[in-house]
Design a protein around this motif. Structure first.
Motif, PDB file in Angstrom:
ATOM      1  N   PHE A 181      -0.680   4.956  10.397  1.00 26.52           N
ATOM      2  CA  PHE A 181      -1.769   4.537  11.281  1.00 26.52           C
ATOM      3  C   PHE A 181      -3.146   5.061  10.881  1.00 26.52           C
ATOM      4  CE2 PHE A 181       2.023   4.103  13.985  1.00 26.52           C
ATOM      5  CZ  PHE A 181       1.851   2.792  14.401  1.00 26.52           C
ATOM      6  N   VAL A 182      -3.187   6.102  10.063  1.00 27.97           N
ATOM      7  CA  VAL A 182      -4.484   6.663   9.668  1.00 27.97           C
ATOM      8  C   VAL A 182      -4.836   6.330   8.225  1.00 27.97           C
ATOM      9  CG1 VAL A 182      -5.834   8.795   9.399  1.00 27.97           C
ATOM     10  CG2 VAL A 182      -4.291   8.531  11.359  1.00 27.97           C
ATOM     11  N   HIS A 183      -3.834   6.318   7.356  1.00 24.98           N
ATOM     12  CA  HIS A 183      -4.099   6.127   5.925  1.00 24.98           C
ATOM     13  C   HIS A 183      -3.905   4.678   5.459  1.00 24.98           C
ATOM     14  CE1 HIS A 183      -4.543  10.443   4.928  1.00 24.98           C
ATOM     15  NE2 HIS A 183      -3.684  10.616   5.923  1.00 24.98           N
ATOM     16  N   ILE A 184      -2.834   4.018   5.924  1.00 25.70           N
ATOM     17  CA  ILE A 184      -2.531   2.688   5.401  1.00 25.70           C
ATOM     18  C   ILE A 184      -3.173   1.573   6.215  1.00 25.70           C
ATOM     19  CG2 ILE A 184      -0.700   1.049   4.831  1.00 25.70           C
ATOM     20  CD1 ILE A 184       1.153   3.355   4.268  1.00 25.70           C
ATOM     21  N   LEU A 185      -2.938   1.554   7.524  1.00 22.93           N
ATOM     22  CA  LEU A 185      -3.419   0.434   8.339  1.00 22.93           C
ATOM     23  C   LEU A 185      -4.937   0.210   8.260  1.00 22.93           C
ATOM     24  CD1 LEU A 185      -1.221   0.418  11.584  1.00 22.93           C
ATOM     25  CD2 LEU A 185      -1.284  -1.253   9.734  1.00 22.93           C
TER      26      LEU A 185
ATOM     27  N   CYS B 288       0.792  -1.236   0.000  1.00 24.88           N
ATOM     28  CA  CYS B 288       0.000   0.000   0.000  1.00 24.88           C
ATOM     29  C   CYS B 288       0.824   1.286   0.000  1.00 24.88           C
ATOM     30  CB  CYS B 288      -0.926   0.028   1.228  1.00 24.88           C
ATOM     31  SG  CYS B 288      -2.182  -1.265   1.261  1.00 24.88           S
ATOM     32  N   LYS B 289       2.081   1.229   0.438  1.00 27.33           N
ATOM     33  CA  LYS B 289       2.781   2.479   0.745  1.00 27.33           C
ATOM     34  C   LYS B 289       3.087   3.352  -0.473  1.00 27.33           C
ATOM     35  CE  LYS B 289       7.665   1.045   0.795  1.00 27.33           C
ATOM     36  NZ  LYS B 289       8.884   1.008   1.637  1.00 27.33           N
ATOM     37  N   ASN B 290       3.056   2.789  -1.666  1.00 26.46           N
ATOM     38  CA  ASN B 290       3.313   3.591  -2.869  1.00 26.46           C
ATOM     39  C   ASN B 290       2.049   3.851  -3.688  1.00 26.46           C
ATOM     40  OD1 ASN B 290       6.150   3.873  -2.463  1.00 26.46           O
ATOM     41  ND2 ASN B 290       6.444   1.763  -3.170  1.00 26.46           N
ATOM     42  N   MET B 291       0.902   3.589  -3.108  1.00 25.01           N
ATOM     43  CA  MET B 291      -0.350   3.850  -3.812  1.00 25.01           C
ATOM     44  C   MET B 291      -0.624   5.346  -3.884  1.00 25.01           C
ATOM     45  SD  MET B 291      -2.944   0.794  -2.680  1.00 25.01           S
ATOM     46  CE  MET B 291      -2.674  -0.877  -3.262  1.00 25.01           C
ATOM     47  N   ASP B 292      -1.528   5.722  -4.776  1.00 18.43           N
ATOM     48  CA  ASP B 292      -1.774   7.137  -5.054  1.00 18.43           C
ATOM     49  C   ASP B 292      -2.210   7.909  -3.819  1.00 18.43           C
ATOM     50  OD1 ASP B 292      -1.102   6.703  -7.668  1.00 18.43           O
ATOM     51  OD2 ASP B 292      -3.174   6.514  -8.392  1.00 18.43           O
ATOM     52  N   TYR B 293      -3.115   7.310  -3.014  1.00 21.35           N
ATOM     53  CA  TYR B 293      -3.636   8.059  -1.864  1.00 21.35           C
ATOM     54  C   TYR B 293      -2.535   8.318  -0.829  1.00 21.35           C
ATOM     55  CZ  TYR B 293      -3.934   3.680   0.850  1.00 21.35           C
ATOM     56  OH  TYR B 293      -3.663   2.527   1.521  1.00 21.35           O
ATOM     57  N   VAL B 294      -1.530   7.440  -0.767  1.00 22.97           N
ATOM     58  CA  VAL B 294      -0.407   7.652   0.143  1.00 22.97           C
ATOM     59  C   VAL B 294       0.507   8.747  -0.403  1.00 22.97           C
ATOM     60  CG1 VAL B 294       1.604   6.587   1.237  1.00 22.97           C
ATOM     61  CG2 VAL B 294      -0.509   5.271   0.978  1.00 22.97           C
ATOM     62  N   GLU B 295       0.736   8.736  -1.709  1.00 19.11           N
ATOM     63  CA  GLU B 295       1.561   9.774  -2.332  1.00 19.11           C
ATOM     64  C   GLU B 295       0.927  11.148  -2.165  1.00 19.11           C
ATOM     65  OE1 GLU B 295       4.488   9.463  -3.423  1.00 19.11           O
ATOM     66  OE2 GLU B 295       4.684   7.279  -3.496  1.00 19.11           O
ATOM     67  N   VAL B 296      -0.390  11.208  -2.299  1.00 17.88           N
ATOM     68  CA  VAL B 296      -1.099  12.482  -2.112  1.00 17.88           C
ATOM     69  C   VAL B 296      -0.926  12.973  -0.675  1.00 17.88           C
ATOM     70  CG1 VAL B 296      -3.378  13.554  -2.019  1.00 17.88           C
ATOM     71  CG2 VAL B 296      -2.778  12.061  -3.936  1.00 17.88           C
ATOM     72  N   ALA B 297      -1.031  12.046   0.276  1.00 16.86           N
ATOM     73  CA  ALA B 297      -0.858  12.421   1.682  1.00 16.86           C
ATOM     74  C   ALA B 297       0.544  12.971   1.929  1.00 16.86           C
ATOM     75  CB  ALA B 297      -1.126  11.219   2.578  1.00 16.86           C
ATOM     76  N   ARG B 298       1.548  12.357   1.320  1.00 18.56           N
ATOM     77  CA  ARG B 298       2.919  12.838   1.474  1.00 18.56           C
ATOM     78  C   ARG B 298       3.064  14.249   0.896  1.00 18.56           C
ATOM     79  NH1 ARG B 298       4.696   7.511  -0.514  1.00 18.56           N
ATOM     80  NH2 ARG B 298       5.265   6.199   1.256  1.00 18.56           N
ATOM     81  N   LEU B 299       2.483  14.469  -0.282  1.00 17.28           N
ATOM     82  CA  LEU B 299       2.568  15.793  -0.915  1.00 17.28           C
ATOM     83  C   LEU B 299       1.881  16.861  -0.080  1.00 17.28           C
ATOM     84  CD1 LEU B 299       1.916  14.812  -4.647  1.00 17.28           C
ATOM     85  CD2 LEU B 299       4.088  15.554  -3.629  1.00 17.28           C
ATOM     86  N   GLN B 300       0.886  16.455   0.699  1.00 14.26           N
ATOM     87  CA  GLN B 300       0.183  17.395   1.567  1.00 14.26           C
ATOM     88  C   GLN B 300       0.920  17.642   2.877  1.00 14.26           C
ATOM     89  OE1 GLN B 300      -3.668  15.550   1.922  1.00 14.26           O
ATOM     90  NE2 GLN B 300      -4.477  16.573   0.092  1.00 14.26           N
ATOM     91  N   GLY B 301       2.060  16.967   3.050  1.00 13.54           N
ATOM     92  CA  GLY B 301       2.873  17.178   4.248  1.00 13.54           C
ATOM     93  C   GLY B 301       2.433  16.379   5.455  1.00 13.54           C
ATOM     94  N   VAL B 302       1.636  15.327   5.236  1.00  7.18           N
ATOM     95  CA  VAL B 302       1.189  14.488   6.347  1.00  7.18           C
ATOM     96  C   VAL B 302       2.379  13.719   6.912  1.00  7.18           C
ATOM     97  CG1 VAL B 302      -0.327  12.575   7.007  1.00  7.18           C
ATOM     98  CG2 VAL B 302      -1.106  14.273   5.335  1.00  7.18           C
ATOM     99  N   SER B 303       2.460  13.608   8.230  1.00  3.62           N
ATOM    100  CA  SER B 303       3.579  12.921   8.872  1.00  3.62           C
ATOM    101  C   SER B 303       3.556  11.424   8.569  1.00  3.62           C
ATOM    102  CB  SER B 303       3.537  13.133  10.389  1.00  3.62           C
ATOM    103  OG  SER B 303       2.402  12.480  10.952  1.00  3.62           O
TER     104      SER B 303
END
Length: 277
Positions: free
Chosen positions: A191-195, A170-185
Motif C-alpha cells: 500500500f505504500v511502495h507498490i500501489l 512491480c513486486k520484483n522491482m529493485d525498490y521493492v526488494e530493497v524494502a523487503r531487505l529493510q524488513g518492511v512489512s
C-alpha cells in the motif's frame, strides 16, 4: 493552479499539449459544476407538473423545453444527472475499492488462493458487466441503492484483474526488494511502495469505469429496473422521452446529448491520463 498548469503544459518530447486531458477536464468540469449548482438551485421544481405547459419547445423560459407532464427538462436533467453520477460514483467506490484490495493481495502473495480467485474473476469477466448487473439486480431488487450495489459488484473483476497485473509487474522491482531487505512489512510494501506507482493506470481505469457506469445505469434505468420514481435519472428520463422523438425532438436530444457528453468527457479524461507526462 498548479494542476491547471500541468494540464495545459506542453509535452517536452513532442511539444504538444495533452488535448485529450484538456477536453476531458473541460467537458467533465462543466457537467460536474452544473450538477453541483443544481443541488442548490434549479429554475423550476424538477417534480412539479404543469398540464398547460406539456411538450413545449426550447425557449428563454424553458431552455430545454418541457416534458410530457409539463416539467422543465433542464431542471430534470440537472436532477437526473445528479442521480446518475451518484450511482456511478458508488459503483466505482465499490468496484475499485474491493477490486483493488483483491488484485493487490492475490498479485502479491500468489499461491492457490490467487489461482482460485482469478479463475472466478475470469469467469465473471466472460460476461458483459451489464449482464452481470442484471443478475445481481434480480437478486437485490430494483431501485437506486440496489443498482449501485449491483453495478459495483459487477465492476470488481475488471479492477481486480488490472491491479493484479500491475502488482505482478512491480513486486520484483529493485525498490521493492530493497524494502523487503529493510524488513518492511508486506502490507506496507503493497500500500505504500507498490500501489502509489500504479496510480496512473488505476486513475485511467477509474475514468473508464465512470464511463461504463454511466452507460450501465442509463441502460438499466431505461429498461425500468434502475432508479425508480420519484427519483429521476438520465436513463429513465430517456425512456420516458423516446415516445416523443418525432413530435418533440428537443425533449429527447437534450437528455441524449447530456449522456453522450458525460461519457465523452470521462473517455477523454481516461485517454488524457494515459498520456500524462
Amino acid at each position: 493552479m498548479n494542476i491547471l498548469k500541468k494540464i495545459f503544459k506542453k509535452n517536452k518530447a513532442t511539444g504538444q499539449r495533452n488535448t485529450f486531458l484538456i477536453m476531458g477536464t473541460f467537458i467533465t468540469g462543466i457537467i460536474v459544476l452544473l450538477v453541483i449548482a443544481g443541488i442548490f438551485y434549479t429554475p423550476y421544481d424538477p417534480t412539479k407538473m404543469d398540464s398547460s405547459a406539456k411538450l413545449q419547445g426550447i425557449s428563454l423560459k424553458h431552455i430545454m423545453g418541457t416534458d410530457h407532464m409539463g416539467r422543465d427538462v433542464f431542471s430534470r436533467v440537472l436532477y437526473g444527472s445528479r442521480v446518475t453520477l451518484a450511482i456511478a460514483t458508488s459503483t466505482i467506490i465499490i468496484g475499485a475499492g474491493i477490486g483493488t484490495i483483491i488484485g493487490a493481495f492475490t498479485g502479491y502473495f500468489g499461491g492457490i488462493v490467487d489461482e482460485v480467485i482469478m479463475r472466478i474473476i475470469d469467469a465473471m469477466l466472460a460476461f458483459p458487466s451489464i449482464l452481470l448487473a442484471l443478475v445481481f439486480v434480480s437478486l437485490f431488487g430494483t431501485g437506486t441503492y440496489q443498482v449501485a450495489i449491483a453495478l459495483g459488484i459487477s465492476f470488481i473483476p475488471s479492477f481486480a484483474r488490472i491491479v493484479r497485473g500491475e502488482i505482478l509487474r512491480c513486486k520484483n522491482m529493485d525498490y521493492v526488494e530493497v524494502a523487503r531487505l529493510q524488513g518492511v512489512s508486506d502490507l506496507r510494501i503493497i500500500f505504500v511502495h507498490i500501489l502509489p506507482n500504479t496510480v496512473g493506470v488505476l486513475m485511467s481505469t477509474i475514468m473508464i469505469g465512470f464511463n461504463n457506469a454511466v452507460l450501465a445505469e442509463a441502460g438499466l434505468s431505461f429498461l425500468g429496473i434502475g432508479a425508480q420514481p420519484p427519483y429521476a435519472s438520465l436513463g429513465n428520463m430517456l425512456s420516458d422521452a423516446q415516445s416523443y422523438l418525432f413530435t418533440q425532438p428537443s425533449y429527447v436530444l437534450s437528455i441524449g446529448v447530456t449522456i453522450v457528453l458525460t461519457v465523452l468527457g470521462f473517455s477523454f479524461l481516461s485517454e488524457g491520463i494515459k498520456r500524462w507526462e
